[in-house]
Design a protein around this motif. Structure first.
Motif, PDB file in Angstrom:
ATOM      1  N   THR A   1       0.834  -1.207   0.000  1.00  3.66           N
ATOM      2  CA  THR A   1       0.000   0.000   0.000  1.00  3.66           C
ATOM      3  C   THR A   1       0.863   1.250   0.000  1.00  3.66           C
ATOM      4  N   LEU A   2       1.876   1.293   0.868  1.00  2.68           N
ATOM      5  CA  LEU A   2       2.737   2.471   0.917  1.00  2.68           C
ATOM      6  C   LEU A   2       3.511   2.626  -0.385  1.00  2.68           C
ATOM      7  N   ALA A   3       4.013   1.521  -0.932  1.00  6.09           N
ATOM      8  CA  ALA A   3       4.736   1.603  -2.198  1.00  6.09           C
ATOM      9  C   ALA A   3       3.823   2.067  -3.323  1.00  6.09           C
ATOM     10  N   ALA A   4       2.565   1.615  -3.315  1.00  7.92           N
ATOM     11  CA  ALA A   4       1.610   2.035  -4.346  1.00  7.92           C
ATOM     12  C   ALA A   4       1.328   3.531  -4.258  1.00  7.92           C
ATOM     13  N   VAL A   5       1.154   4.030  -3.049  1.00  7.81           N
ATOM     14  CA  VAL A   5       0.889   5.462  -2.874  1.00  7.81           C
ATOM     15  C   VAL A   5       2.082   6.284  -3.351  1.00  7.81           C
ATOM     16  N   LEU A   6       3.304   5.853  -2.981  1.00  8.02           N
ATOM     17  CA  LEU A   6       4.504   6.557  -3.430  1.00  8.02           C
ATOM     18  C   LEU A   6       4.628   6.526  -4.948  1.00  8.02           C
ATOM     19  N   SER A   7       4.366   5.381  -5.541  1.00  8.45           N
ATOM     20  CA  SER A   7       4.479   5.245  -6.996  1.00  8.45           C
ATOM     21  C   SER A   7       3.432   6.087  -7.723  1.00  8.45           C
ATOM     22  N   ALA A   8       2.201   6.051  -7.228  1.00  4.38           N
ATOM     23  CA  ALA A   8       1.135   6.823  -7.867  1.00  4.38           C
ATOM     24  C   ALA A   8       1.406   8.323  -7.747  1.00  4.38           C
ATOM     25  N   ALA A   9       1.859   8.742  -6.579  1.00  5.28           N
ATOM     26  CA  ALA A   9       2.188  10.163  -6.399  1.00  5.28           C
ATOM     27  C   ALA A   9       3.342  10.558  -7.316  1.00  5.28           C
ATOM     28  N   SER A  10       4.321   9.666  -7.458  1.00  5.33           N
ATOM     29  CA  SER A  10       5.488   9.960  -8.294  1.00  5.33           C
ATOM     30  C   SER A  10       5.116  10.051  -9.771  1.00  5.33           C
ATOM     31  N   THR A  11       4.268   9.119 -10.232  1.00  4.08           N
ATOM     32  CA  THR A  11       3.880   9.161 -11.640  1.00  4.08           C
ATOM     33  C   THR A  11       3.011  10.387 -11.933  1.00  4.08           C
ATOM     34  N   THR A  12       2.155  10.750 -10.987  1.00  4.24           N
ATOM     35  CA  THR A  12       1.346  11.964 -11.178  1.00  4.24           C
ATOM     36  C   THR A  12       2.228  13.202 -11.228  1.00  4.24           C
ATOM     37  N   TRP A  13       3.222  13.225 -10.335  1.00  2.58           N
ATOM     38  CA  TRP A  13       4.156  14.358 -10.335  1.00  2.58           C
ATOM     39  C   TRP A  13       4.959  14.386 -11.636  1.00  2.58           C
ATOM     40  N   ALA A  14       5.338  13.207 -12.138  1.00  2.00           N
ATOM     41  CA  ALA A  14       6.065  13.144 -13.407  1.00  2.00           C
ATOM     42  C   ALA A  14       5.219  13.718 -14.548  1.00  2.00           C
ATOM     43  N   LEU A  15       3.926  13.438 -14.528  1.00  2.00           N
ATOM     44  CA  LEU A  15       3.038  14.024 -15.540  1.00  2.00           C
ATOM     45  C   LEU A  15       2.994  15.541 -15.422  1.00  2.00           C
ATOM     46  N   LEU A  16       2.985  16.041 -14.190  1.00  2.00           N
ATOM     47  CA  LEU A  16       3.011  17.491 -13.992  1.00  2.00           C
ATOM     48  C   LEU A  16       4.308  18.091 -14.533  1.00  2.00           C
ATOM     49  N   LEU A  17       5.426  17.395 -14.326  1.00  2.00           N
ATOM     50  CA  LEU A  17       6.704  17.877 -14.833  1.00  2.00           C
ATOM     51  C   LEU A  17       6.699  17.918 -16.357  1.00  2.00           C
ATOM     52  N   LEU A  18       6.182  16.860 -16.972  1.00  2.00           N
ATOM     53  CA  LEU A  18       6.107  16.840 -18.432  1.00  2.00           C
ATOM     54  C   LEU A  18       5.233  17.976 -18.951  1.00  2.00           C
ATOM     55  N   SER A  19       4.134  18.228 -18.261  1.00  2.00           N
ATOM     56  CA  SER A  19       3.249  19.330 -18.667  1.00  2.00           C
ATOM     57  C   SER A  19       3.927  20.678 -18.501  1.00  2.00           C
ATOM     58  N   ALA A  20       4.731  20.801 -17.441  1.00  2.00           N
ATOM     59  CA  ALA A  20       5.387  22.078 -17.152  1.00  2.00           C
ATOM     60  C   ALA A  20       6.412  22.463 -18.204  1.00  2.00           C
ATOM     61  N   THR A  21       6.913  21.491 -18.968  1.00  2.00           N
ATOM     62  CA  THR A  21       7.891  21.833 -20.003  1.00  2.00           C
ATOM     63  C   THR A  21       7.281  22.702 -21.096  1.00  2.00           C
ATOM     64  N   LEU A  22       5.944  22.752 -21.155  1.00  2.00           N
ATOM     65  CA  LEU A  22       5.290  23.602 -22.152  1.00  2.00           C
ATOM     66  C   LEU A  22       5.530  25.080 -21.887  1.00  2.00           C
TER      67      LEU A  22
END
Length: 298
Positions: free
Chosen positions: A36-57
């Motif tokens: 559960t903790l690993a899933a939460v960390l992974s989901a938060a990380s992938t969501t943050w990665a999407l935000l980073l990709l969006s921010a490159t615009l």
């Protein structure tokens, strides 16, 4: 950033792939907590990665490009523009999926509270006169156990103690929160769907082991589960932490054998995967900050 930003996606896929094996070879309680903790960390990380990709615009906006031309600078393109726009669309989908999970959980909890409204607030067990055999935990303050008369009548006294101990385990160990956490993680990152299924099974296995320990007889716990499963109605609503949910035959087989080992090193490795995803997102964040510092006029 070209590589680090994708690390959380790769690690979350790996985490989901190994989760069934973790559930087979590690005791349910530490396996559930670690996954559960690993899933939460992974989901938060992938969501943050999407935000980073969006921010490159930001580097594609006219003011930034004009300033760069004026200064004679050439802006770096950390990711293709199509990837950045795709990230924006995926983020919108993530927000929609998270909202659906939260609404479904709210509706479920509200329905469960309504079932308990007409009963004394200090009553732990609520017996409903119903021909449908079911029993489930109702989280809250205080937590309740709701069981139908059909379910209780189908069980022997010792088997009823197993059922009640099982449902108390859900309340005592806050299994509803763990279930919601992995549901949200799966909504944010569909790669974790398999992990969410594994955790749902492990939560029931955890409660089974708790009940077997409470009554002091794994055989009685297995018989109670088998009898309840045979009696239960096939159309029980989904998403409840119910006694006869989640691959009953595997749970009965597990109760017929010795308890699985509590190997902390395996739990630590699972947590390391989740932490590695977070570290990858953090490194990508640092790269983006440096890029923006060079690109933006301050």
């Amino acid at each position: 950033m070209r590589i680090d930003v994708y690390v959380p996606l790769v690690l979350s896929a790996l985490l989901a792939a190994i989760s069934p094996a973790i559930g087979r070879y590690l005791a349910p309680a530490p396996a559930t907590r670690a996954l559960t903790l690993a899933a939460v960390l992974s989901a938060a990380s992938t969501t943050w990665a999407l935000l980073l990709l969006s921010a490159t615009l930001i580097t594609e906006t006219p003011p930034v490009e004009a300033q760069a031309r004026q200064d004679g600078r050439r802006l770096a393109e950390p990711v293709p523009e199509t990837v950045a726009y795709a990230a924006v669309l995926v983020l919108a989908l993530v927000a929609y999926r998270l909202q659906r999970v939260l609404r479904a959980q709210h509706a479920l909890r509200r329905a469960q509270r309504r079932l308990c409204e007409s009963h004394p607030s200090d009553a732990e067990l609520i017996v409903v006169d119903s021909a449908v055999a079911e029993a489930f935990a109702v989280p809250g303050a205080p937590g309740r156990i709701l069981a139908s008369s059909a379910m209780l009548n189908a069980l022997e006294p010792a088997e009823r103690r197993v059922l009640l101990a099982h449902e108390r385990a859900h309340l005592t160990h806050h299994h509803a929160l763990l279930s919601v956490a992995t549901a949200l993680a799966s909504a944010a990152n569909p790669l974790l769907k398999r992990l969410h299924t594994t955790v749902a099974f492990l939560i029931e296995r955890w409660a089974d082991e708790h009940a077997a320990h409470a009554v002091g007889d794994r055989g009685t716990a297995a018989r109670a589960l088998a009898r309840a499963a045979l009696t239960a109605h096939s159309t029980r609503p989904a998403d409840r932490l119910a006694f006869t949910d989640h691959t009953v035959t595997r749970r009965i087989a597990a109760l017929r054998t010795s308890p699985p080992p509590n190997l902390r090193v395996i739990a630590a490795l699972v947590l390391a995967l989740g932490a590695s995803a977070a570290l990858g997102a953090a490194d990508a964040t640092n790269d983006l900050v440096e890029l923006l510092a060079r690109a933006l006029p301050w």
